[in-house]
Design a protein around this motif. Sequence first.
Motif, mmCIF file in Angstrom:
data_model
loop_
_atom_site.group_PDB
_atom_site.id
_atom_site.type_symbol
_atom_site.label_atom_id
_atom_site.label_comp_id
_atom_site.label_asym_id
_atom_site.label_seq_id
_atom_site.Cartn_x
_atom_site.Cartn_y
_atom_site.Cartn_z
ATOM 1 N N LEU A 70 -19.091 78.405 48.319
ATOM 2 C CA LEU A 70 -18.788 79.943 48.742
ATOM 3 C C LEU A 70 -19.037 79.696 50.173
ATOM 4 O O LEU A 70 -19.933 79.093 50.676
ATOM 5 N N LEU A 71 -18.035 80.691 50.947
ATOM 6 C CA LEU A 71 -18.490 80.642 52.302
ATOM 7 C C LEU A 71 -18.656 82.298 52.486
ATOM 8 O O LEU A 71 -17.611 82.927 52.567
ATOM 9 N N ILE A 72 -19.966 82.616 52.964
ATOM 10 C CA ILE A 72 -20.201 83.889 53.220
ATOM 11 C C ILE A 72 -19.995 84.275 54.505
ATOM 12 O O ILE A 72 -20.624 83.653 55.294
ATOM 13 N N LEU A 73 -18.953 85.250 54.896
ATOM 14 C CA LEU A 73 -18.720 85.620 56.052
ATOM 15 C C LEU A 73 -19.610 86.717 56.794
ATOM 16 O O LEU A 73 -19.086 87.712 56.533
ATOM 17 N N THR A 74 -20.340 86.408 57.405
ATOM 18 C CA THR A 74 -21.558 87.429 57.855
ATOM 19 C C THR A 74 -22.195 86.671 59.169
ATOM 20 O O THR A 74 -22.277 85.474 59.417
ATOM 21 N N LYS A 75 -22.446 87.657 60.262
ATOM 22 C CA LYS A 75 -23.162 87.247 61.497
ATOM 23 C C LYS A 75 -24.438 87.372 61.300
ATOM 24 O O LYS A 75 -25.470 86.468 61.741
ATOM 25 N N GLN A 76 -25.285 88.304 60.738
ATOM 26 C CA GLN A 76 -26.544 88.597 60.699
ATOM 27 C C GLN A 76 -27.194 89.027 59.431
ATOM 28 O O GLN A 76 -28.303 89.583 59.147
ATOM 29 N N ASN A 77 -26.375 89.176 58.366
ATOM 30 C CA ASN A 77 -26.695 89.780 57.238
ATOM 31 C C ASN A 77 -27.328 88.775 56.252
ATOM 32 O O ASN A 77 -27.229 88.934 54.942
ATOM 33 N N ASP A 78 -27.864 87.740 56.715
ATOM 34 C CA ASP A 78 -28.368 86.420 55.761
ATOM 35 C C ASP A 78 -29.249 86.975 54.771
ATOM 36 O O ASP A 78 -28.875 86.689 53.427
ATOM 37 N N LEU A 79 -30.108 87.830 54.955
ATOM 38 C CA LEU A 79 -31.337 88.204 53.660
ATOM 39 C C LEU A 79 -30.558 88.829 52.801
ATOM 40 O O LEU A 79 -31.145 88.707 51.685
ATOM 41 N N ALA A 80 -29.584 89.533 53.013
ATOM 42 C CA ALA A 80 -28.961 90.358 51.763
ATOM 43 C C ALA A 80 -28.610 89.377 50.673
ATOM 44 O O ALA A 80 -28.454 89.714 49.667
ATOM 45 N N TYR A 81 -28.151 88.199 51.172
ATOM 46 C CA TYR A 81 -27.678 87.048 49.971
ATOM 47 C C TYR A 81 -28.733 86.246 49.842
ATOM 48 O O TYR A 81 -28.880 85.997 48.446
ATOM 49 N N THR A 82 -29.474 85.835 50.577
ATOM 50 C CA THR A 82 -30.649 84.598 50.260
ATOM 51 C C THR A 82 -31.716 85.048 49.473
ATOM 52 O O THR A 82 -32.223 84.514 48.652
ATOM 53 N N ASN A 83 -32.008 86.459 49.676
ATOM 54 C CA ASN A 83 -33.313 86.840 49.352
ATOM 55 C C ASN A 83 -33.119 87.150 47.401
ATOM 56 O O ASN A 83 -34.110 86.587 46.876
ATOM 57 N N PRO A 84 -32.078 87.601 47.091
ATOM 58 C CA PRO A 84 -31.882 87.922 45.703
ATOM 59 C C PRO A 84 -31.672 86.629 45.089
ATOM 60 O O PRO A 84 -31.659 86.458 43.712
ATOM 61 N N LEU A 85 -30.816 85.668 45.653
ATOM 62 C CA LEU A 85 -30.172 84.450 45.112
ATOM 63 C C LEU A 85 -30.873 83.034 45.699
ATOM 64 O O LEU A 85 -30.116 82.076 45.253
ATOM 65 N N GLN B 287 -32.906 81.344 44.316
ATOM 66 C CA GLN B 287 -33.178 80.445 43.008
ATOM 67 C C GLN B 287 -31.910 79.967 42.396
ATOM 68 O O GLN B 287 -32.067 79.305 41.174
ATOM 69 N N ASP B 288 -31.027 80.516 42.947
ATOM 70 C CA ASP B 288 -29.537 80.448 42.161
ATOM 71 C C ASP B 288 -28.500 79.503 43.141
ATOM 72 O O ASP B 288 -27.804 78.762 42.671
ATOM 73 N N LEU B 289 -28.656 79.644 44.357
ATOM 74 C CA LEU B 289 -27.815 79.159 45.378
ATOM 75 C C LEU B 289 -28.537 78.265 46.424
ATOM 76 O O LEU B 289 -29.683 78.601 46.818
ATOM 77 N N GLU C 253 -24.362 75.232 44.889
ATOM 78 C CA GLU C 253 -25.073 75.300 43.613
ATOM 79 C C GLU C 253 -26.473 75.009 44.185
ATOM 80 O O GLU C 253 -26.877 74.325 44.838
ATOM 81 N N PHE C 254 -27.473 75.475 43.395
ATOM 82 C CA PHE C 254 -28.816 75.419 43.515
ATOM 83 C C PHE C 254 -29.388 74.034 43.778
ATOM 84 O O PHE C 254 -29.144 73.170 42.977
ATOM 85 N N GLY C 255 -29.848 73.710 44.910
ATOM 86 C CA GLY C 255 -30.461 72.114 45.081
ATOM 87 C C GLY C 255 -29.510 71.178 45.582
ATOM 88 O O GLY C 255 -29.590 70.260 46.018
ATOM 89 N N GLY C 256 -28.134 71.748 45.872
ATOM 90 C CA GLY C 256 -27.039 70.941 46.454
ATOM 91 C C GLY C 256 -26.997 70.815 47.810
ATOM 92 O O GLY C 256 -27.428 71.696 48.625
ATOM 93 N N SER C 257 -26.841 69.496 48.180
ATOM 94 C CA SER C 257 -26.749 69.083 49.643
ATOM 95 C C SER C 257 -25.909 67.818 49.908
ATOM 96 O O SER C 257 -25.878 67.062 48.934
ATOM 97 N N LYS C 258 -26.166 67.228 51.016
ATOM 98 C CA LYS C 258 -25.426 66.144 51.237
ATOM 99 C C LYS C 258 -26.260 65.061 50.797
ATOM 100 O O LYS C 258 -25.711 63.935 50.410
ATOM 101 N N GLN C 259 -27.558 65.263 51.018
ATOM 102 C CA GLN C 259 -28.491 64.111 50.223
ATOM 103 C C GLN C 259 -28.289 63.888 49.021
ATOM 104 O O GLN C 259 -28.178 62.755 48.418
ATOM 105 N N THR C 260 -28.216 65.102 48.220
ATOM 106 C CA THR C 260 -27.817 64.905 46.557
ATOM 107 C C THR C 260 -26.742 64.265 46.523
ATOM 108 O O THR C 260 -26.421 63.762 45.463
#
Length: 257
Positions: free
Chosen positions: A146-161, A163-165, A179-186
């Motif tokens: 997902l690409l979240i299109l936001t300039k400053q509203n990060d916490l509205a997404y990251t706080n509740p999610l 453990q999921d993303l 997905e949770f834990g996903g990265s270039k490293q993994t």
Amino acid sequence: MTYKGLVFFDLDGTLYNEQSTVDEAVAIAVRQLRANQYLPIISTGRSPIEIKDALAKTGIDSFITLNGSYIQFEGQPIYQGTIPTDVIQQTVATAKAADEAIAFYDEKEIRITNVTTTTQEAYDFVNAPVPTVDADYYLNNPIYMLLILTKQNDLAYTNPLNQDLTFYRNGPYSIDTVEFGGSKQTGIQRLIESQGLAGIPTYAFGDGPNDIPMLAYVDHPTAMGNGIEAAKAQAQYITSKNTEGGIIEGLRHWNLI
């Protein structure tokens, strides 16, 4: 084929120039790298459909895209990290309440819930077209980022999610979300383990926040001169800027070309 090493390249701010294309000199260097029996691999937050020109120009056929969520090795897909539909629904609801937008990414399409001013700014920032609107695309297709299109509203997404993303702010207008834990490293770990490439030296070139796990993981990390300080802190070598021959300089530093 037996490779002397695996070389992972970020695109934006790294292999790409300011126009989000690969300079001819860089493409020649990458092809020489492969001729020298080092396998070049793209490692990017972009989707497979966004990197076709880079693949064609460089001859690369292995990649880790969508921040580790869609992986291809020598032309064959080997991993897809699907985000659960209920988690996407919650993310979409948060965006709708804030009058923001969410873009859906899989290996073949990019779709978006709606178009906002921030949406236009975000895609202009990476020299890409705004996706077609299809707010229900995720209901009928597996979504890998997902690409979240936001300039400053990060916490509205990251706080509740959180453990999921997993979230990577990729610039002033948007957040890469996988997905949770996903990265270039993994993604690198999955590629190496699935293809029996353990023990081969690894190199990486990057500049941004989502490159930090990759740079921390490989044997020989290189940060671009235009990179953020956190990326440079992970590097064994800091090369010139992407627009000043940094890729070629870095490859020569490691005696890869």
